[in-house]
Design an enzyme around this catalytic site. Structure first.
Site, PDB file in Angstrom:
ATOM      1  N   SER A 260       0.845  -1.185   0.000  1.00  0.00           N
ATOM      2  CA  SER A 260       0.000   0.000   0.000  1.00  0.00           C
ATOM      3  C   SER A 260       0.882   1.236   0.000  1.00  0.00           C
ATOM      4  CB  SER A 260      -0.908   0.000   1.227  1.00  0.00           C
ATOM      5  OG  SER A 260      -0.149   0.261   2.385  1.00  0.00           O
ATOM      6  N   LYS A 261       0.254   2.368  -0.214  1.00  0.00           N
ATOM      7  CA  LYS A 261       1.059   3.560  -0.448  1.00  0.00           C
ATOM      8  C   LYS A 261       1.900   4.002   0.746  1.00  0.00           C
ATOM      9  CE  LYS A 261      -2.517   7.097   0.321  1.00  0.00           C
ATOM     10  NZ  LYS A 261      -3.145   8.266  -0.330  1.00  0.00           N
ATOM     11  N   ARG A 262       1.505   3.567   1.925  1.00  0.00           N
ATOM     12  CA  ARG A 262       2.277   3.955   3.113  1.00  0.00           C
ATOM     13  C   ARG A 262       3.576   3.150   3.275  1.00  0.00           C
ATOM     14  NH1 ARG A 262       0.699   8.762   5.329  1.00  0.00           N
ATOM     15  NH2 ARG A 262      -1.463   9.048   4.704  1.00  0.00           N
ATOM     16  N   ASP A 263       3.651   2.013   2.598  1.00  0.00           N
ATOM     17  CA  ASP A 263       4.807   1.131   2.779  1.00  0.00           C
ATOM     18  C   ASP A 263       6.122   1.751   2.323  1.00  0.00           C
ATOM     19  OD1 ASP A 263       3.262  -0.926   3.833  1.00  0.00           O
ATOM     20  OD2 ASP A 263       2.724  -1.633   1.840  1.00  0.00           O
ATOM     21  N   TRP A 285       4.180  12.457  -2.793  1.00  0.00           N
ATOM     22  CA  TRP A 285       4.586  11.061  -2.663  1.00  0.00           C
ATOM     23  C   TRP A 285       5.650  10.793  -3.706  1.00  0.00           C
ATOM     24  CZ3 TRP A 285       2.327   7.833   1.019  1.00  0.00           C
ATOM     25  CH2 TRP A 285       1.239   8.384   1.709  1.00  0.00           C
TER      26      TRP A 285
END
Length: 511
Positions: A260-263, A285
């Site tokens: 996911s994008k937080r990784d 990001w």
RNA sequence: GGCCCGUUCGUCUAGGGGUUAGGACGCCAGGUUUUCAUCCUGGUAGCAGGGGUUCAAAUCCCCUACGGGCUACCA
């Protein structure tokens, strides 16, 4: 075989992440491999989650990756429009057809009412399906007049699929997984058209895939559970369904779950192809492009995350991959993303392309940092540095390439400096000063002669020379580097370096 | 919870009845290099577990475990 037509159908609810890019890649490759058509369709039927700039981001990201669609909003094509929000009449017609044939019904239950039903049923799971729809507010239970009255009042109304009551096996052959069977009675009556008049994914997807004459639906595994619904929908319309191929997911490098994008934050790697500027939060990001990855390396890395050619090749261009790509060599299980390997692909592609290929890009990178190197200088630097770096930006970050070192490795100085070392380097400097031609060969010849005359080994002088000029103990050939600097800069760096090093040495002795 | 998918070195994977279970990344060691890196050579490490079927199972079947996905008027 009928014409191969595949589509990548992202929804503009945010930036495309690398999993999405891989799905696009496999679609593109499949089209290329079969002389088919790759279509980009924008699935913007959720007006609530629409994100400004996301569609442009998708187009730009795909373009950077070389995954340009043959048909799409920008590319055009016969099957447009390619934005679902512009195809609403098609969905309305389809719904009318389903309603007429008894494959769908109108429902007036509000989201709040349904929520309450679900809450009340806990811990059991409540579904709007064949077993419950008889007790709810819909065109199946309400009389025709009542339905008409509700609609006249403007009561919110959705259209749901009428799942067959009788339990049957729904079987489909997935191009990657083989035969997959579902029990039809576990399916619920999915909403096909929302109260706002826009279709849900399921309806729009089936209708568009049919009208766009899609031959193969290649999408993420998260869609596998709704595949039986889609099969039923095709049957309801009397259409033949395309071949389905459900791709494995890309998993987090460590821990559980899909990427996911937080990784990226935690793992120190980008999750997105190119930088994404979130318009609402203002956050940026990071993207692979801005990290310094070449699109070829990024795409190659993605390619090998879930596919292999059956032999031991790992390095592919898009064209090379298209020549061997096939769906039956796609792996079934989820792939954990490995940032180390991404690095390796980048290094391979950087070196594989050769120094000449990077002259212009390097010149641009340096210029953006205020360093104006001409093409000859860029080439010289690339010749020296290409095998020592992973990214072009690593070169830009090597400060001693542009300016004399501000720091010297004190530990190294202490270890490598003998009492006569500085004296030797000063003698060497006067020899170098005498050179008329300051080429790499000339410097090397001068060096060799200098050492021979004094019966010294390379290591005794060359490493200190390197430290004086770069502050570090490793790097390219010092002869090449001296030539790159030129006589004047070499000598002044040497003199300044020696002074700085003497200061370090006297400090060390004093303490 | 239910449904579906999956499980070979730490990671990506090859292998689909008989293999010393192969490759790549990473890591370690040696060689090359004036140094570092590259490159070369070698090493490290794996068939989730249990039952079957079979002369023979990583491979076929079943069960278990574990992992993953889905379970919205999101895609």
């Amino acid at each position: 075989m009928t014409d191969v037509r595949v589509r990548f159908a992202p929804s503009p609810t945010g930036p495309l992440h690398m999993g999405g890019v891989r799905t696009a890649l496999y679609n593109k490759l499949f089209a290329m491999a079969h002389g088919g058509t790759f279509i980009l369709r924008i699935e913007d039927t959720d007006q609530g989650r629409f994100v400004e700039g996301a569609e442009a981001y998708i187009e730009e990201a795909l373009a950077w990756c070389g995954l340009t669609p043959d048909e799409g909003v920008r590319s055009g094509g016969d099957c447009g429009p390619y934005r679902q929000s512009e195809r609403t009449s098609l969905y309305r017609d389809a719904i009318a057809q389903l309603l007429e044939r008894g494959w769908a019904y109108e429902a007036f239950d509000t989201p709040d009412e349904l929520d309450a039903l679900r809450k009340a049923a806990e811990p059991e799971v409540w579904q709007y399906d064949a077993s419950t729809r008889g007790t709810l507010k819909n065109s199946l239970t309400l009389g025709a007049e009542e339905v008409a009255a509700l609609k006249a009042q403007g009561a919110p109304c959705v259209v749901r699929f009428k799942t067959p009551e009788t339990a049957t096996d729904i079987q489909l052959v997935d191009a990657i997984r083989g035969e997959v069977t579902f029990q039809s009675n576990i399916l619920d009556d999915k909403v096909l058209m929302k109260a706002d008049g826009l279709p849900t994914y399921h309806l729009a997807n089936v209708v568009d895939d049919h009208h766009m004459r899609i031959s193969h639906v290649i999408r993420g595994e998260e869609w596998l559970p709704s595949a039986p619904l889609h099969v039923l929908l095709y049957r309801a319309f009397g259409w033949e369904h395309p071949v389905f191929a459900h791709l494995p997911l890309i998993l987090k490098p460590t821990g559980n779950g899909k990427l996911s994008k937080r990784d990226g934050d935690a793992g120190g790697f980008p999750v997105f192809p190119i930088d994404w500027h979130d318009p609402t939060s203002g956050d940026t990001w990071p993207g692979y492009r801005e990290q310094g990855y070449t699109p070829e390396a990024f795409v190659n890395m993605l390619l090998m995350l879930g596919w292999n050619p059956g032999d031991e090749r790992e390095l592919f261009s898009l064209q090379e991959a298209a020549q061997t790509f096939s769906l039956d060599r796609v792996v079934k299980s989820g792939a954990r993303f490995n940032p180390d390997k991404a690095h390796w692909f980048q290094a391979q592609h950087l070196r594989g392309a050769g120094p000449q290929a990077h002259v212009m890009p390097l010149q641009a990178v340096m210029a953006s940092r205020g360093v104006n190197w001409d093409q000859a200088q860029c080439l010289a630097v690339l010749d020296m540095m290409l095998e020592r770096v992973t990214f072009l930006t690593d070169i830009a970050n090597t400060s001693w390439l542009v300016a004399a070192p501000a720091q010297f490795d004190a530990k190294l100085v202490r270890k490598k400096w003998k009492d006569d070392t500085s004296r030797l380097l000063k003698d060497l400097a006067s020899e170098l000063q005498r050179l008329d031609i300051f080429s790499s060969d000339a410097v090397e010849a001068c060096f060799t002669a200098f050492l021979e005359a004094r019966e010294l080994g390379f290591g005794q002088v060359l490493l200190p020379f390197r430290i004086a000029l770069t502050g570090e103990g490793g790097g390219p050939s010092m002869f090449d580097f001296s030539a790159f600097l030129g006589q004047e800069a070499t000598l002044s760096r040497l003199a300044d370096g020696l002074a700085a090093i003497e200061a370090i040495r006297s400090q060390t002795e004093g303490s």
